[in-house]
Design an enzyme around this catalytic site. Structure first.
Site, PDB file in Angstrom:
ATOM      1  N   HIS A 206       0.780  -1.165   0.105  1.00  0.00           N
ATOM      2  CA  HIS A 206      -0.025   0.049   0.025  1.00  0.00           C
ATOM      3  C   HIS A 206       0.862   1.298   0.041  1.00  0.00           C
ATOM      4  O   HIS A 206       0.403   2.266  -0.056  1.00  0.00           O
ATOM      5  CB  HIS A 206      -0.929  -0.036   1.269  1.00  0.00           C
ATOM      6  CG  HIS A 206      -0.457   0.204   2.624  1.00  0.00           C
ATOM      7  ND1 HIS A 206       0.321  -1.008   3.284  1.00  0.00           N
ATOM      8  CD2 HIS A 206      -0.045   1.198   3.385  1.00  0.00           C
ATOM      9  CE1 HIS A 206       0.683  -0.484   4.197  1.00  0.00           C
ATOM     10  NE2 HIS A 206       0.699   0.946   4.454  1.00  0.00           N
TER      11      HIS A 206
HETATM   12  C1  UD1 Z   1      -2.245   5.424   5.860  1.00  0.00           C
HETATM   13  C2  UD1 Z   1      -0.911   6.028   6.487  1.00  0.00           C
HETATM   14  C3  UD1 Z   1       0.112   4.982   6.461  1.00  0.00           C
HETATM   15  C4  UD1 Z   1      -0.346   3.629   6.899  1.00  0.00           C
HETATM   16  C5  UD1 Z   1      -1.551   3.241   6.239  1.00  0.00           C
HETATM   17  C6  UD1 Z   1      -1.987   1.821   7.041  1.00  0.00           C
HETATM   18  C7  UD1 Z   1      -0.682   8.234   6.177  1.00  0.00           C
HETATM   19  C8  UD1 Z   1      -0.052   9.445   5.555  1.00  0.00           C
HETATM   20  N1  UD1 Z   1      -0.543   7.196   5.719  1.00  0.00           N
HETATM   21  O1  UD1 Z   1      -1.958   5.290   4.372  1.00  0.00           O
HETATM   22  O2  UD1 Z   1       1.352   5.333   6.868  1.00  0.00           O
HETATM   23  O3  UD1 Z   1       0.858   2.696   6.493  1.00  0.00           O
HETATM   24  O4  UD1 Z   1      -2.534   4.022   6.483  1.00  0.00           O
HETATM   25  O5  UD1 Z   1      -2.779   1.140   6.144  1.00  0.00           O
HETATM   26  O6  UD1 Z   1      -1.433   8.670   7.167  1.00  0.00           O
HETATM   27  N2  UD1 Z   1      -9.512   4.348   1.760  1.00  0.00           N
HETATM   28  C9  UD1 Z   1     -10.591   3.905   1.668  1.00  0.00           C
HETATM   29  N3  UD1 Z   1     -11.071   3.405   2.856  1.00  0.00           N
HETATM   30  C10 UD1 Z   1     -10.711   3.572   4.165  1.00  0.00           C
HETATM   31  C11 UD1 Z   1      -9.527   4.148   4.325  1.00  0.00           C
HETATM   32  C12 UD1 Z   1      -8.771   4.758   2.967  1.00  0.00           C
HETATM   33  O7  UD1 Z   1     -11.205   3.558   0.725  1.00  0.00           O
HETATM   34  O8  UD1 Z   1     -11.106   3.387   5.125  1.00  0.00           O
HETATM   35  C13 UD1 Z   1      -8.980   4.781   0.422  1.00  0.00           C
HETATM   36  C14 UD1 Z   1      -9.147   6.073   0.137  1.00  0.00           C
HETATM   37  O9  UD1 Z   1      -9.272   6.174  -1.355  1.00  0.00           O
HETATM   38  C15 UD1 Z   1      -7.991   6.949   0.535  1.00  0.00           C
HETATM   39  C16 UD1 Z   1      -6.718   5.927   0.353  1.00  0.00           C
HETATM   40  O10 UD1 Z   1      -7.636   5.029   0.566  1.00  0.00           O
HETATM   41  O11 UD1 Z   1      -7.761   8.256  -0.334  1.00  0.00           O
HETATM   42  C17 UD1 Z   1      -5.717   6.302   1.076  1.00  0.00           C
HETATM   43  O12 UD1 Z   1      -5.963   6.364   2.562  1.00  0.00           O
HETATM   44  P1  UD1 Z   1      -5.263   7.217   3.672  1.00  0.00           P
HETATM   45  O13 UD1 Z   1      -5.663   7.220   4.858  1.00  0.00           O
HETATM   46  O14 UD1 Z   1      -5.058   8.471   2.963  1.00  0.00           O
HETATM   47  O15 UD1 Z   1      -3.682   6.645   3.525  1.00  0.00           O
HETATM   48  P2  UD1 Z   1      -3.432   5.176   3.422  1.00  0.00           P
HETATM   49  O16 UD1 Z   1      -2.781   4.646   2.197  1.00  0.00           O
HETATM   50  O17 UD1 Z   1      -4.460   4.344   3.957  1.00  0.00           O
HETATM   51  N1  UDP Z   2      -3.351  -6.145   8.985  1.00  0.00           N
HETATM   52  C1  UDP Z   2      -4.696  -6.715   9.130  1.00  0.00           C
HETATM   53  N2  UDP Z   2      -5.358  -7.308   7.782  1.00  0.00           N
HETATM   54  C2  UDP Z   2      -4.857  -7.263   6.647  1.00  0.00           C
HETATM   55  C3  UDP Z   2      -3.691  -6.429   6.380  1.00  0.00           C
HETATM   56  C4  UDP Z   2      -2.864  -6.102   7.420  1.00  0.00           C
HETATM   57  O1  UDP Z   2      -5.182  -6.925  10.211  1.00  0.00           O
HETATM   58  O2  UDP Z   2      -5.469  -7.448   5.679  1.00  0.00           O
HETATM   59  C5  UDP Z   2      -2.767  -5.947   9.990  1.00  0.00           C
HETATM   60  C6  UDP Z   2      -1.172  -6.295  10.234  1.00  0.00           C
HETATM   61  O3  UDP Z   2      -1.180  -7.605  11.011  1.00  0.00           O
HETATM   62  C7  UDP Z   2      -0.526  -5.327  11.125  1.00  0.00           C
HETATM   63  C8  UDP Z   2      -1.301  -4.106  10.681  1.00  0.00           C
HETATM   64  O4  UDP Z   2      -2.618  -4.419   9.901  1.00  0.00           O
HETATM   65  O5  UDP Z   2      -0.779  -5.388  12.433  1.00  0.00           O
HETATM   66  C9  UDP Z   2      -0.343  -3.447   9.632  1.00  0.00           C
HETATM   67  O6  UDP Z   2      -0.986  -2.263   8.974  1.00  0.00           O
HETATM   68  P1  UDP Z   2      -0.461  -1.702   7.664  1.00  0.00           P
HETATM   69  O7  UDP Z   2       0.123  -2.554   6.981  1.00  0.00           O
HETATM   70  O8  UDP Z   2      -1.910  -1.152   7.051  1.00  0.00           O
HETATM   71  O9  UDP Z   2       0.019  -0.295   8.119  1.00  0.00           O
HETATM   72  P2  UDP Z   2       1.809  -0.070   8.285  1.00  0.00           P
HETATM   73  O10 UDP Z   2       2.102  -0.801   9.512  1.00  0.00           O
HETATM   74  O11 UDP Z   2       2.322  -0.261   7.111  1.00  0.00           O
HETATM   75  O12 UDP Z   2       1.598   1.303   8.891  1.00  0.00           O
END
Ligand code: UD1
Ligand code: UDP
Length: 366
Positions: A206
């Site tokens: 992601h």
């Molecule tokens: C965010 C964090 C990242 C973290 C990740 C964990 C920031 C800058 N990034 O990234 O560090 O590793 O979360 O998963 O804070 N969206 C949905 N549904 C949701 C949430 C998001 O559809 O419930 C989609 C939306 O199109 C959104 C995109 O995902 O624009 C990105 O979501 P966002 O929270 O901006 O960043 P992440 O890529 O999730």
């Molecule tokens: N995780 C989860 N379901 C999924 C993918 C990840 O529960 O489908 C959990 C994973 O075990 C870990 C956390 O989500 O505890 C990691 O989140 P993510 O990779 O979104 O964020 P990051 O750690 O990169 O910020």
């Protein structure tokens, strides 16, 4: 009683706060409050974690949702400022490195509220990662910095942070893993996909650098094809990644690929079960690098930097570029049993959150 207000917003935040909230609730001197910014809002990215981690409903849900970095951070700050003025916490707790973390840190600092950062000191040294900016600013503002690994201590010392503000406590994400590991194992989630333990790759992706860039996304798709040709793959797809795969026209072909289980994001317990039984993880997640190190499961991180170097120096993590050949070789080594065993990093023992609760009471109890 010390009113401790924790700010959460994203999937990894929930897993970290899961451990902290339980430790805060168990401490007679602490009164925990939980604020969910709504950065992640899909049931599969949010609600399922509250249920599975046995967390109460948040005291306030702010519903800020998605947006550009400025729009999302600003909306979160505006909403949090009202909450902090209304709740009058004695202390604000922020975790990790997401935009909700940064917003909580900035608002607390401007309102002169004591603020502590859990998972402080990690550095990728890549300021093109939004998380690196969030980590640097949050650490610059925090009154206490709770650290997970030696590199965090080294980085904060080099940046001139006073020793008395820094506290090496271990890893709250591992606390949650330790607590829920057996419950997760009982699910035997791989069986539901017709897969035996150690007979599949589990994949997550992601990072904007990997999935937002069309060239890198195409490389990733090629890598998925290459791995799936050798061993079955389960790939729970983050919503950012699903959007990008659809926009670039990759989704239908991947959906049709035999041997690839392209699924929605799954719950924490199901993911833990799949992770513990996987032959190899292929990921760009921060937290998964740590969880696989603790579980001693081989992990390939498709990035060119990591803010969690202990997972490489002590753990089971290897960092590889987005290229087919090194990944093919890694798959071969992992499934031939030729992967490093790794060791558990110091203090990753399931008790980090209790150490933090005790330290908060020591520092802020008077
Ligand atoms: C965010 C964090 C990242 C973290 C990740 C964990 C920031 C800058 N990034 O990234 O560090 O590793 O979360 O998963 O804070 N969206 C949905 N549904 C949701 C949430 C998001 O559809 O419930 C989609 C939306 O199109 C959104 C995109 O995902 O624009 C990105 O979501 P966002 O929270 O901006 O960043 P992440 O890529 O999730
Ligand atoms: N995780 C989860 N379901 C999924 C993918 C990840 O529960 O489908 C959990 C994973 O075990 C870990 C956390 O989500 O505890 C990691 O989140 P993510 O990779 O979104 O964020 P990051 O750690 O990169 O910020």
């Amino acid at each position: 009683m010390i009113r401790v207000l924790s700010v959460v917003g994203t999937r990894p935040n929930f897993i970290k706060i899961g451990a902290l909230h339980h430790a805060f609730s168990a401490h007679p001197a602490l009164l925990p409050r939980l604020i969910h910014t709504g950065q992640h809002y899909d049931a599969r990215m949010s609600e399922v974690f509250f249920d599975q981690l046995e967390l109460p409903q948040p005291d306030q849900y702010l519903g800020v949702g998605s947006g550009s970095h400025a729009a999302q951070t600003a909306a979160t700050m505006v909403a949090l400022e009202k909450v902090f003025l209304d709740e009058k916490p004695d202390l604000v707790v922020v975790v990790g490195d997401v935009n909700s973390t940064l917003a909580g840190a900035l608002v607390a600092a401007k309102l002169h509220l004591p603020m502590v950062h859990v998972e402080a000191g990690l550095r990728s040294f890549d300021r093109r990662m939004p998380e690196e900016i969030n980590r640097l600013v949050t650490d610059a503002l925090a009154d206490v910095l709770y650290v997970t690994e030696q590199s965090g201590l080294d980085n904060l010392k080099r940046e001139g942070v006073a020793d008395e503000k820094v506290c090496f406590v271990g890893n709250v994400m591992i606390d949650s893993l330790v607590r829920f590991r057996e419950k997760a194992a009982a699910l035997k989630t791989a069986g539901g996909f017709g897969l035996a333990p150690k007979a599949y790759v589990l994949m997550t992706m992601h990072r904007p650098a990997n999935v937002d860039d069309p060239v890198n996304l195409a490389r990733l798709v090629e890598i998925v094809h290459t791995i799936t040709a050798r061993v079955p793959v389960i790939f729970p797809v983050h919503p950012r990644t699903r959007n990008r795969l659809a926009a670039e026209g990759h989704l239908d072909a991947l959906d049709a690929l035999s041997g690839l289980h392209l699924i929605e994001p799954i719950g924490y317990l199901e993911f833990l079960s799949l992770m513990a039984d996987a032959g190899l993880l292929v990921t760009d997640s921060g937290g998964i690098q740590e969880e696989t190190t603790f579980l001693k499961v081989p992990c390939v991180t498709l990035r060119d930097s990591t803010e969690r170097p202990v997972t490489i120096t002590l753990g089971t993590n290897e960092m590889l570029p987005l290229d087919v050949d090194p990944i093919t070789d890694a798959v071969q080594r992992a499934f031939a049993g030729q992967w490093k065993q790794g060791q558990t990093p110091p203090l990753w023992d399931g008790h980090a959150a209790t150490r933090i609760a005790d330290d908060i009471v020591d520092r802020f109890g008077a």
